[in-house]
Design an enzyme around this catalytic site. Sequence first.
Site, PDB file in Angstrom:
ATOM      1  N   LYS A 222       0.755  -1.217   0.148  1.00  0.00           N
ATOM      2  CA  LYS A 222      -0.061  -0.041   0.054  1.00  0.00           C
ATOM      3  C   LYS A 222       0.668   1.182   0.066  1.00  0.00           C
ATOM      4  CE  LYS A 222      -3.865  -2.189   2.477  1.00  0.00           C
ATOM      5  NZ  LYS A 222      -4.864  -2.230   3.450  1.00  0.00           N
TER       6      LYS A 222
ATOM      7  N   HIS B 255      -2.143  -5.575   1.654  1.00  0.00           N
ATOM      8  CA  HIS B 255      -3.378  -6.169   1.596  1.00  0.00           C
ATOM      9  C   HIS B 255      -2.876  -7.649   1.066  1.00  0.00           C
ATOM     10  CE1 HIS B 255      -7.436  -7.234   0.072  1.00  0.00           C
ATOM     11  NE2 HIS B 255      -6.674  -7.717  -0.966  1.00  0.00           N
TER      12      HIS B 255
ATOM     13  N   THR C 170      -5.509  -7.236  10.822  1.00  0.00           N
ATOM     14  CA  THR C 170      -5.960  -5.854  10.095  1.00  0.00           C
ATOM     15  C   THR C 170      -5.062  -4.574  11.091  1.00  0.00           C
ATOM     16  OG1 THR C 170      -7.995  -6.520   9.604  1.00  0.00           O
ATOM     17  CG2 THR C 170      -7.932  -4.405   9.287  1.00  0.00           C
TER      18      THR C 170
ATOM     19  N   PHE D 161     -15.234   3.277   7.559  1.00  0.00           N
ATOM     20  CA  PHE D 161     -13.814   3.611   7.017  1.00  0.00           C
ATOM     21  C   PHE D 161     -13.836   3.446   5.882  1.00  0.00           C
ATOM     22  CE2 PHE D 161     -14.045  -1.181   7.824  1.00  0.00           C
ATOM     23  CZ  PHE D 161     -13.590  -1.684   6.691  1.00  0.00           C
TER      24      PHE D 161
ATOM     25  N   ASN E 162      -1.720   0.008   7.038  1.00  0.00           N
ATOM     26  CA  ASN E 162      -1.322  -1.101   7.714  1.00  0.00           C
ATOM     27  C   ASN E 162      -0.441  -1.948   6.689  1.00  0.00           C
ATOM     28  OD1 ASN E 162      -3.224  -1.897   5.892  1.00  0.00           O
ATOM     29  ND2 ASN E 162      -4.651  -2.964   7.520  1.00  0.00           N
TER      30      ASN E 162
ATOM     31  N   ARG F 233      -1.755 -14.503   4.500  1.00  0.00           N
ATOM     32  CA  ARG F 233      -2.644 -13.820   5.331  1.00  0.00           C
ATOM     33  C   ARG F 233      -1.917 -14.020   6.912  1.00  0.00           C
ATOM     34  NH1 ARG F 233      -6.954 -10.277   4.531  1.00  0.00           N
ATOM     35  NH2 ARG F 233      -8.024 -10.837   6.523  1.00  0.00           N
TER      36      ARG F 233
ATOM     37  N   ARG G 158       2.651  -6.743   8.865  1.00  0.00           N
ATOM     38  CA  ARG G 158       1.955  -5.624   9.273  1.00  0.00           C
ATOM     39  C   ARG G 158       2.417  -5.016  10.592  1.00  0.00           C
ATOM     40  NH1 ARG G 158      -4.296  -7.241   7.537  1.00  0.00           N
ATOM     41  NH2 ARG G 158      -4.363  -5.957   5.599  1.00  0.00           N
TER      42      ARG G 158
HETATM   43  P1  ADP Z   1      -7.864  -6.750   5.986  1.00  0.00           P
HETATM   44  O1  ADP Z   1      -7.177  -5.929   5.184  1.00  0.00           O
HETATM   45  O2  ADP Z   1      -7.069  -7.053   7.032  1.00  0.00           O
HETATM   46  O3  ADP Z   1      -8.660  -7.859   5.138  1.00  0.00           O
HETATM   47  P2  ADP Z   1     -10.562  -5.666   5.871  1.00  0.00           P
HETATM   48  O4  ADP Z   1     -10.815  -6.196   4.542  1.00  0.00           O
HETATM   49  O5  ADP Z   1     -11.483  -5.509   7.106  1.00  0.00           O
HETATM   50  O6  ADP Z   1      -8.902  -5.943   6.529  1.00  0.00           O
HETATM   51  O7  ADP Z   1     -10.346  -3.785   5.540  1.00  0.00           O
HETATM   52  C1  ADP Z   1      -9.622  -3.557   4.682  1.00  0.00           C
HETATM   53  C2  ADP Z   1      -8.752  -2.149   4.799  1.00  0.00           C
HETATM   54  O8  ADP Z   1      -9.403  -1.543   5.367  1.00  0.00           O
HETATM   55  C3  ADP Z   1      -7.766  -2.536   6.103  1.00  0.00           C
HETATM   56  O9  ADP Z   1      -6.641  -3.251   5.340  1.00  0.00           O
HETATM   57  C4  ADP Z   1      -7.459  -1.218   6.508  1.00  0.00           C
HETATM   58  O10 ADP Z   1      -6.433  -0.659   5.652  1.00  0.00           O
HETATM   59  C5  ADP Z   1      -8.826  -0.527   6.148  1.00  0.00           C
HETATM   60  N1  ADP Z   1      -9.501  -0.780   7.544  1.00  0.00           N
HETATM   61  C6  ADP Z   1     -10.349  -2.065   7.908  1.00  0.00           C
HETATM   62  N2  ADP Z   1     -10.753  -1.573   9.051  1.00  0.00           N
HETATM   63  C7  ADP Z   1     -10.522  -0.226   9.428  1.00  0.00           C
HETATM   64  C8  ADP Z   1     -10.998   0.495  10.574  1.00  0.00           C
HETATM   65  N3  ADP Z   1     -11.740  -0.012  11.552  1.00  0.00           N
HETATM   66  N4  ADP Z   1     -10.621   1.846  10.749  1.00  0.00           N
HETATM   67  C9  ADP Z   1      -9.731   2.298   9.472  1.00  0.00           C
HETATM   68  N5  ADP Z   1      -9.514   1.430   8.439  1.00  0.00           N
HETATM   69  C10 ADP Z   1      -9.746   0.217   8.532  1.00  0.00           C
HETATM   70 MG    MG Z   2     -10.033  -7.676   3.677  1.00  0.00          MG
END
Ligand code: ADP
Ligand code: MG
Length: 137
Positions: free
Chosen positions: A10, A116, A92, A58, A113, A86, A103
């Site tokens: 990212k 992805h 996350t 978000f 973070n 993963r 991360r």
């Molecule tokens: P992941 O990337 O771990 O699969 P998600 O698919 O739930 O997580 O969310 C996509 C992306 O959105 C996250 O990687 C993060 O960059 C952002 N994100 C997720 N949850 C939040 C939150 N509560 N507040 C701010 N940004 C968030």
């Molecule tokens: Mg996701």
Amino acid sequence: MERHTLLLIKPDSTKKNHIGAILKIAEEHGFIIKELKIFQMDHEIGSKFYAMHKGKDFYEKLLKFMQSGMTVAAILQRDDAIHELRKLVGKTDYHNTKPETIRRIYGESITKNAVHASDSVEHAKTEIKIIFPDFSY
Ligand code: ADP
Ligand code: MG
């Protein structure tokens, strides 16, 4: 199919010059880089890619962040690719995940973070199609 997954490095990580370090970690964990590209996400790609999050609090912040700099996309191959990546990426919330994860090492906030990683075969397929429309398995 489960031999392939999509990694995005990212904009927070590309800005801090962590592209090489993150790809190295993936390679050291047995992933083979099958496709690689660097690009700037626009609103159209971003909203397709994160369609499942539309309406969440978000979502707008996430889309804005993803358009704020360069993104590196890699199709990675290894056995059990989705699950293994993963695990290597971590949860996350960067400060609430295991120490040896990407991360935890490179993340700076819940949004910024570092990376992805696709979370399922279905999503890997959709996401790869968005970023690498010509990729064939
Ligand atoms: P992941 O990337 O771990 O699969 P998600 O698919 O739930 O997580 O969310 C996509 C992306 O959105 C996250 O990687 C993060 O960059 C952002 N994100 C997720 N949850 C939040 C939150 N509560 N507040 C701010 N940004 C968030
Ligand atoms: Mg996701």
